[in-house]
Design an enzyme around this catalytic site. Structure first.
Site, PDB file in Angstrom:
ATOM      1  N   SER A   1       0.836  -1.215   0.000  1.00  0.00           N
ATOM      2  CA  SER A   1       0.000   0.000   0.000  1.00  0.00           C
ATOM      3  C   SER A   1       0.864   1.257   0.000  1.00  0.00           C
ATOM      4  CB  SER A   1      -0.970  -0.002   1.184  1.00  0.00           C
ATOM      5  OG  SER A   1      -0.305  -0.258   2.392  1.00  0.00           O
TER       6      SER A   1
ATOM      7  N   ARG B   1       3.138  -5.541  16.386  1.00  0.00           N
ATOM      8  CA  ARG B   1       1.773  -4.994  16.326  1.00  0.00           C
ATOM      9  C   ARG B   1       0.786  -6.057  16.808  1.00  0.00           C
ATOM     10  NH1 ARG B   1       1.727  -3.406  10.136  1.00  0.00           N
ATOM     11  NH2 ARG B   1       2.502  -5.550  10.122  1.00  0.00           N
TER      12      ARG B   1
ATOM     13  N   ASP C   1      -2.496  -8.753  11.416  1.00  0.00           N
ATOM     14  CA  ASP C   1      -3.891  -9.092  11.119  1.00  0.00           C
ATOM     15  C   ASP C   1      -4.409 -10.293  11.914  1.00  0.00           C
ATOM     16  OD1 ASP C   1      -4.040  -7.044   9.143  1.00  0.00           O
ATOM     17  OD2 ASP C   1      -2.883  -8.329   7.815  1.00  0.00           O
TER      18      ASP C   1
ATOM     19  N   HIS D   1      -2.440  -8.776   1.766  1.00  0.00           N
ATOM     20  CA  HIS D   1      -2.047  -7.547   2.486  1.00  0.00           C
ATOM     21  C   HIS D   1      -3.145  -7.242   3.510  1.00  0.00           C
ATOM     22  CE1 HIS D   1       0.022  -3.886   3.250  1.00  0.00           C
ATOM     23  NE2 HIS D   1      -0.316  -3.167   2.195  1.00  0.00           N
TER      24      HIS D   1
ATOM     25  N   HIS E   1       5.097 -13.207   6.766  1.00  0.00           N
ATOM     26  CA  HIS E   1       5.372 -11.807   6.388  1.00  0.00           C
ATOM     27  C   HIS E   1       6.534 -11.764   5.410  1.00  0.00           C
ATOM     28  CE1 HIS E   1       6.040  -7.474   6.699  1.00  0.00           C
ATOM     29  NE2 HIS E   1       4.772  -7.451   7.093  1.00  0.00           N
TER      30      HIS E   1
END
Ligand code: CMX
Length: 437
Positions: free
Chosen positions: A241, A327, A373, A271, A318
């Protein structure tokens, strides 16, 4: 000039001078080689762009202007009585490389509020779409519609001097970020709540106001949104992105159109869309086993079945990271503090126990650990935001902070049109032949 813009102008002109001198003296220095594996393999690790706002280390994870997420949780200003960092503070830090004071963050909240009115034309465009259009489709359409108000485009048409590109990009970026929560909440309410919209609350900070307009009233959800919108904001420049925004911006397309492109990229399941895929996959598991408390053996069987079907395990792996994503960890810490005894959160934690071994045993997965995610959906479900098709929009609202800060830097540095060289497979074969000869 506003204080943030003034600071940015000073920092940017100093760095632009440094870069000019550096390139004059060392411009022909080689910083890496490119292998055929990289040429055919998605350019992994090729050093070919500049991003000032954050750096991603495979082991440590993301650092925003040098600060890790746990450090930012301590150093960034919080809302009154709150514990989570305010995304306004992270934006300030990314843009001018200085930790803001509480007053500076207050100023930014106000500034965004003053720029937050969304045009009726944007709402009309959204209302012309089917209510069941995927929320990311709606977001991308809305962003393109919002570009009708682009200051950059208007000034360019009037013959703007190239030295002012950064200024017009700054104005567009600030306006866009200010309006984004209202647009995103509008998409949510028209899609899942019969178009019953909730007016903004001028007394709330950027993230809390977004939570309010979504219609989730638990104060802890406001805290979650502050954390969520901070940690998803940036992941250096090469992720799909961010890179898309950078590429489109390099053509001098305006900030709205550049971000729309980035959001199209975020909407891919490898993504940002992985955040909806994770919870969809967990819901399907729950339905299949008939309980919200599956055993670890049931999890293993489900994971193996997913792999046997030729699908990926969403939320794991990843392209850069080689350890659990900080995260993910930040969200786990939040859940441990705010959420007690939630079955879906427990499933996420149990998956963390069993997925890495299974992926590791495949022998090909470079990173068997969870990414950002893997956790986010379970937190959202806990607070009642169960409509997982919407989740990538939340990611996108946050990502705007990082990629638009970078866009301001790119225009201030005068970075040129991006245009790498492609070659054909035939060229590769000939190159290899010539080099063997
Ligand atoms: N489940 C199953 N297989 C996986 C896997 C996963 N979670 N992650 C990687 N693999 C496979 C790849 O598909 C690839 O298989 P093939 O050789 O058969 O094509 C192999 O392992 C090697 O891949 P890799 O080099 O480890 O990973 P990549 O850099 O190519 O891809 C990513 C990274 C994120 C696309 C991949 O790990 C993936 O598909 N994960 C699941 C989707 C996901 O969670 N995406 C979100 C990422 C974070 C974000 O951007 O939001």
């Amino acid at each position: 000039m506003n204080p943030l813009k003034e600071k940015f102008a000073a920092k940017a002109s100093a760095l632009a001078g440094e870069i000019k001198a550096l390139l004059k003296e060392k411009g022909d220095t080689t910083v890496g080689e490119v292998t055929l594996k990289q040429v055919f393999g998605g350019m992994r690790g090729v050093k070919s762009m500049i991003c000032e706002t954050s750096v991603l280390d495979p082991i440590e994870g993301i650092r925003f202007r040098g600060y890790s997420i746990p450090e930012l949780k301590k150093l960034l200003p919080t809302a009154e009585g709150g514990k989570e960092p305010l995304p306004e503070g992270l934006f300030w830090l990314m843009l001018v490389d200085e930790l803001p004071t509480q007053d500076q963050v207050k100023w930014l909240t106000e500034e965004w509020r003053s720029r937050s009115e969304v045009s009726q034309a944007t709402f009309d465009v959204l209302d012309s779409l089917p209510a069941d259009a995927h929320p990311m489709v709606q977001l991308c359409v809305a962003l393109n519609a919002m570009s009708l108000d682009s200051i950059f485009t208007a000034r360019y048409a009037e013959g703007m001097n190239k030295r002012e590109y950064w200024d017009a990009t700054f104005e567009d970026s600030m306006n866009l970020i200010a309006k984004l929560p209202r647009v995103a909440a509008y998409i949510y309410r028209r899609t899942y709540h019969n178009g019953e919209h909730i007016a903004p609350d001028p007394n709330l900070d950027w993230a809390a106001n977004f939570a309010h307009m979504l219609g989730v009233n638990d104060p802890d959800f406001k805290s979650l949104m502050r954390l969520y919108l901070t940690i998803h904001a940036d992941h250096e420049g090469g992720n799909a992105s961010a890179h898309t925004v950078h590429l489109i911006g390099s053509t001098l397309s305006n900030a709205y159109m550049s971000l729309a492109g980035g959001m199209n990229s975020l909407a891919g399941p490898l993504h940002g869309l992985a955040n909806q895929e994770v919870i969809k996959w967990i819901f399907e598991l729950v339905e299949k086993v008939g309980t919200t408390k599956p055993t670890k053996d049931q999890l293993r069987e489900y994971i193996n079945q997913t792999l046997a079907n030729g699908q990926v395990i969403p939320g794991y792996g990843h392209a850069v990271l080689r350890q659990p994503d900080p995260r993910f960890t930040a969200q786990k810490v939040f859940a441990e503090e705010y959420i007690k005894d939630d079955d879906i959160v427990q499933v996420v934690w149990d998956l963390f126990d069993v997925v890495p071994d299974i992926l590791g045993a495949l022998g090909k997965v470079k990173n068997p650990w969870p990414n950002v995610d893997a956790h986010s959906g379970a937190l959202l479900v806990h607070y009642g935001l169960k409509e997982y098709s919407y989740y990538t929009v939340l990611f996108g609202v946050s990502r705007a902070l990082g990629v638009l800060s970078s866009l301001c830097w790119s225009r201030a540095m005068g970075f040129p049109l991006e245009r790498p060289k492609s070659v054909s497979t035939e060229w590769v074969k000939n190159f290899l032949n010539d080099n063997q000869a």
